[in-house]
Design a protein around this motif. Structure first.
Motif, PDB file in Angstrom:
ATOM      1  N   ASP A 143       8.167  -9.209   5.258  1.00 33.35           N
ATOM      2  CA  ASP A 143       7.156 -10.147   4.777  1.00 33.35           C
ATOM      3  C   ASP A 143       6.172  -9.400   3.872  1.00 33.35           C
ATOM      4  O   ASP A 143       5.189  -8.823   4.336  1.00 33.35           O
ATOM      5  N   ALA A 144       6.462  -9.431   2.572  1.00 33.24           N
ATOM      6  CA  ALA A 144       5.640  -8.697   1.601  1.00 33.24           C
ATOM      7  C   ALA A 144       4.202  -9.205   1.552  1.00 33.24           C
ATOM      8  O   ALA A 144       3.276  -8.421   1.333  1.00 33.24           O
ATOM      9  N   GLU A 145       3.996 -10.502   1.776  1.00 29.77           N
ATOM     10  CA  GLU A 145       2.629 -11.039   1.774  1.00 29.77           C
ATOM     11  C   GLU A 145       1.829 -10.492   2.949  1.00 29.77           C
ATOM     12  O   GLU A 145       0.648 -10.163   2.802  1.00 29.77           O
ATOM     13  N   LEU A 146       2.454 -10.398   4.110  1.00 33.26           N
ATOM     14  CA  LEU A 146       1.788  -9.815   5.284  1.00 33.26           C
ATOM     15  C   LEU A 146       1.449  -8.355   5.004  1.00 33.26           C
ATOM     16  O   LEU A 146       0.326  -7.904   5.274  1.00 33.26           O
ATOM     17  N   ALA A 147       2.389  -7.622   4.448  1.00 32.46           N
ATOM     18  CA  ALA A 147       2.165  -6.209   4.128  1.00 32.46           C
ATOM     19  C   ALA A 147       0.975  -6.049   3.190  1.00 32.46           C
ATOM     20  O   ALA A 147       0.077  -5.237   3.439  1.00 32.46           O
ATOM     21  N   ALA A 148       0.965  -6.824   2.109  1.00 32.78           N
ATOM     22  CA  ALA A 148      -0.115  -6.709   1.128  1.00 32.78           C
ATOM     23  C   ALA A 148      -1.464  -7.032   1.753  1.00 32.78           C
ATOM     24  O   ALA A 148      -2.451  -6.323   1.518  1.00 32.78           O
ATOM     25  N   GLU A 149      -1.527  -8.050   2.574  1.00 32.94           N
ATOM     26  CA  GLU A 149      -2.803  -8.462   3.168  1.00 32.94           C
ATOM     27  C   GLU A 149      -3.307  -7.452   4.195  1.00 32.94           C
ATOM     28  O   GLU A 149      -4.483  -7.093   4.205  1.00 32.94           O
ATOM     29  N   ILE A 150      -2.432  -6.968   5.063  1.00 35.63           N
ATOM     30  CA  ILE A 150      -2.854  -5.984   6.075  1.00 35.63           C
ATOM     31  C   ILE A 150      -3.249  -4.677   5.384  1.00 35.63           C
ATOM     32  O   ILE A 150      -4.264  -4.064   5.747  1.00 35.63           O
ATOM     33  N   LEU A 151      -2.499  -4.253   4.401  1.00 38.57           N
ATOM     34  CA  LEU A 151      -2.844  -3.014   3.691  1.00 38.57           C
ATOM     35  C   LEU A 151      -4.138  -3.157   2.897  1.00 38.57           C
ATOM     36  O   LEU A 151      -4.931  -2.216   2.821  1.00 38.57           O
ATOM     37  N   ARG A 152      -4.406  -4.333   2.333  1.00 32.17           N
ATOM     38  CA  ARG A 152      -5.675  -4.571   1.645  1.00 32.17           C
ATOM     39  C   ARG A 152      -6.836  -4.460   2.632  1.00 32.17           C
ATOM     40  O   ARG A 152      -7.853  -3.821   2.354  1.00 32.17           O
ATOM     41  N   ARG A 153      -6.664  -5.048   3.797  1.00 29.04           N
ATOM     42  CA  ARG A 153      -7.710  -4.985   4.822  1.00 29.04           C
ATOM     43  C   ARG A 153      -7.878  -3.556   5.342  1.00 29.04           C
ATOM     44  O   ARG A 153      -8.990  -3.117   5.615  1.00 29.04           O
ATOM     45  N   ALA A 154      -6.766  -2.856   5.481  1.00 35.03           N
ATOM     46  CA  ALA A 154      -6.835  -1.455   5.934  1.00 35.03           C
ATOM     47  C   ALA A 154      -7.556  -0.597   4.897  1.00 35.03           C
ATOM     48  O   ALA A 154      -8.288   0.327   5.260  1.00 35.03           O
ATOM     49  N   LEU A 155      -7.370  -0.900   3.627  1.00 33.81           N
ATOM     50  CA  LEU A 155      -8.072  -0.161   2.576  1.00 33.81           C
ATOM     51  C   LEU A 155      -9.583  -0.334   2.720  1.00 33.81           C
ATOM     52  O   LEU A 155     -10.351   0.600   2.492  1.00 33.81           O
ATOM     53  N   ASN A 156     -10.017  -1.506   3.149  1.00 27.85           N
ATOM     54  CA  ASN A 156     -11.437  -1.717   3.434  1.00 27.85           C
ATOM     55  C   ASN A 156     -11.895  -0.834   4.595  1.00 27.85           C
ATOM     56  O   ASN A 156     -13.024  -0.333   4.591  1.00 27.85           O
ATOM     57  N   LEU A 157     -11.030  -0.644   5.592  1.00 29.83           N
ATOM     58  CA  LEU A 157     -11.362   0.271   6.696  1.00 29.83           C
ATOM     59  C   LEU A 157     -11.542   1.691   6.178  1.00 29.83           C
ATOM     60  O   LEU A 157     -12.477   2.390   6.562  1.00 29.83           O
ATOM     61  N   VAL A 158     -10.625   2.101   5.310  1.00 31.66           N
ATOM     62  CA  VAL A 158     -10.692   3.450   4.738  1.00 31.66           C
ATOM     63  C   VAL A 158     -11.995   3.619   3.959  1.00 31.66           C
ATOM     64  O   VAL A 158     -12.703   4.626   4.114  1.00 31.66           O
ATOM     65  N   ALA A 159     -12.339   2.637   3.160  1.00 28.80           N
ATOM     66  CA  ALA A 159     -13.574   2.704   2.374  1.00 28.80           C
ATOM     67  C   ALA A 159     -14.790   2.793   3.291  1.00 28.80           C
ATOM     68  O   ALA A 159     -15.723   3.563   3.032  1.00 28.80           O
ATOM     69  N   GLY A 160     -14.778   2.043   4.369  1.00 27.33           N
ATOM     70  CA  GLY A 160     -15.870   2.109   5.336  1.00 27.33           C
ATOM     71  C   GLY A 160     -15.971   3.469   5.995  1.00 27.33           C
ATOM     72  O   GLY A 160     -17.071   3.994   6.231  1.00 27.33           O
ATOM     73  N   ARG A 161     -14.835   4.070   6.282  1.00 23.07           N
ATOM     74  CA  ARG A 161     -14.817   5.400   6.902  1.00 23.07           C
ATOM     75  C   ARG A 161     -15.338   6.452   5.927  1.00 23.07           C
ATOM     76  O   ARG A 161     -16.116   7.325   6.310  1.00 23.07           O
ATOM     77  N   VAL A 162     -14.938   6.355   4.662  1.00 30.17           N
ATOM     78  CA  VAL A 162     -15.435   7.289   3.654  1.00 30.17           C
ATOM     79  C   VAL A 162     -16.952   7.138   3.513  1.00 30.17           C
ATOM     80  O   VAL A 162     -17.683   8.131   3.483  1.00 30.17           O
ATOM     81  N   GLN A 163     -17.430   5.918   3.460  1.00 29.79           N
ATOM     82  CA  GLN A 163     -18.867   5.682   3.331  1.00 29.79           C
ATOM     83  C   GLN A 163     -19.612   6.233   4.542  1.00 29.79           C
ATOM     84  O   GLN A 163     -20.665   6.867   4.390  1.00 29.79           O
ATOM     85  N   ALA A 164     -19.095   6.023   5.746  1.00 26.70           N
ATOM     86  CA  ALA A 164     -19.739   6.549   6.958  1.00 26.70           C
ATOM     87  C   ALA A 164     -19.758   8.079   6.941  1.00 26.70           C
ATOM     88  O   ALA A 164     -20.743   8.705   7.344  1.00 26.70           O
ATOM     89  N   THR A 165     -18.679   8.681   6.448  1.00 27.67           N
ATOM     90  CA  THR A 165     -18.608  10.142   6.362  1.00 27.67           C
ATOM     91  C   THR A 165     -19.617  10.667   5.342  1.00 27.67           C
ATOM     92  O   THR A 165     -20.312  11.653   5.598  1.00 27.67           O
ATOM     93  N   GLU A 166     -19.714  10.003   4.198  1.00 24.96           N
ATOM     94  CA  GLU A 166     -20.703  10.387   3.185  1.00 24.96           C
ATOM     95  C   GLU A 166     -22.121  10.301   3.743  1.00 24.96           C
ATOM     96  O   GLU A 166     -22.951  11.187   3.511  1.00 24.96           O
TER      97      GLU A 166
END
Length: 181
Positions: A143-166
């Motif tokens: 399910d490519a749509e599921l993959a794209a959506e979960i990975l997009r949301r996970a990218l937001n997690l990564v961005a939040g983690r980078v911001q918290a680390t900064e």
């Protein structure tokens, strides 16, 4: 899903408490996933697919769930309690970000052959739903749509983690961190 595994409908005590009649209402993994903020707005078919993969886990205060440098195998959706995302050295451990109910962690499990970058420790007893990386990978291929959506949301997690680390690094350097807007 791994061959030989069959989903059995699992019921859990309602996280919101008692029904009007005083009895506990039982809810399904599907209903729990539907109410989790990380998955908000996903189509029913995608939530149903994820409910087949999710398993409830619990940890006690102080338990290390993920260790930095270990191969990532699971993605977690917090249901109750809290965890701390930590950077560890030989002589120190620094909490970079505290996560509570409705948050997710373990995003590196969504990447092929990627090691965990942070340690995650339970700040208190907590429960979560754990999704196996191999099972998620299979679902993403189907399910490519599921993959794209979960990975997009996970990218937001990564961005939040980078911001918290900064922010934490800026605190140590005595510099006021800029608020991202």
């Amino acid at each position: 899903m791994r061959p030989g595994l069959r989903h059995q409908q699992q019921f859990y005590p309602d996280l919101l408490g008692k029904q009007a009649n005083g009895g506990k209402r039982q809810i399904t993994l599907y209903e729990i996933l539907k109410g989790h903020s990380f998955l908000a707005g996903l189509p029913e078919s995608q939530l149903a697919r994820l409910s087949l993969l999710a398993r409830e886990v619990s940890f006690q205060e102080g338990d290390v769930i993920l260790s930095a440098g270990q191969h990532s195998k699971h993605f977690y959706l917090l249901l109750s309690g809290s965890v701390c995302v930590e950077v560890c050295g030989r002589a120190y451990t620094i909490c970079v970000q505290a996560l509570g109910s409705g948050n997710a962690f373990g995003w590196s499990a969504l990447l092929d052959h990627h090691d965990t970058l942070f340690q995650v420790r339970a700040r208190e007893s907590y429960t979560a739903l754990r999704l196996d990386a191999e099972d998620l990978c299979t679902a993403f291929r189907q399910d490519a749509e599921l993959a794209a959506e979960i990975l997009r949301r996970a990218l937001n997690l990564v961005a939040g983690r980078v911001q918290a680390t900064e922010t934490k690094l800026a605190e140590f350097c005595g510099v006021r961190a800029l608020k991202k807007g």
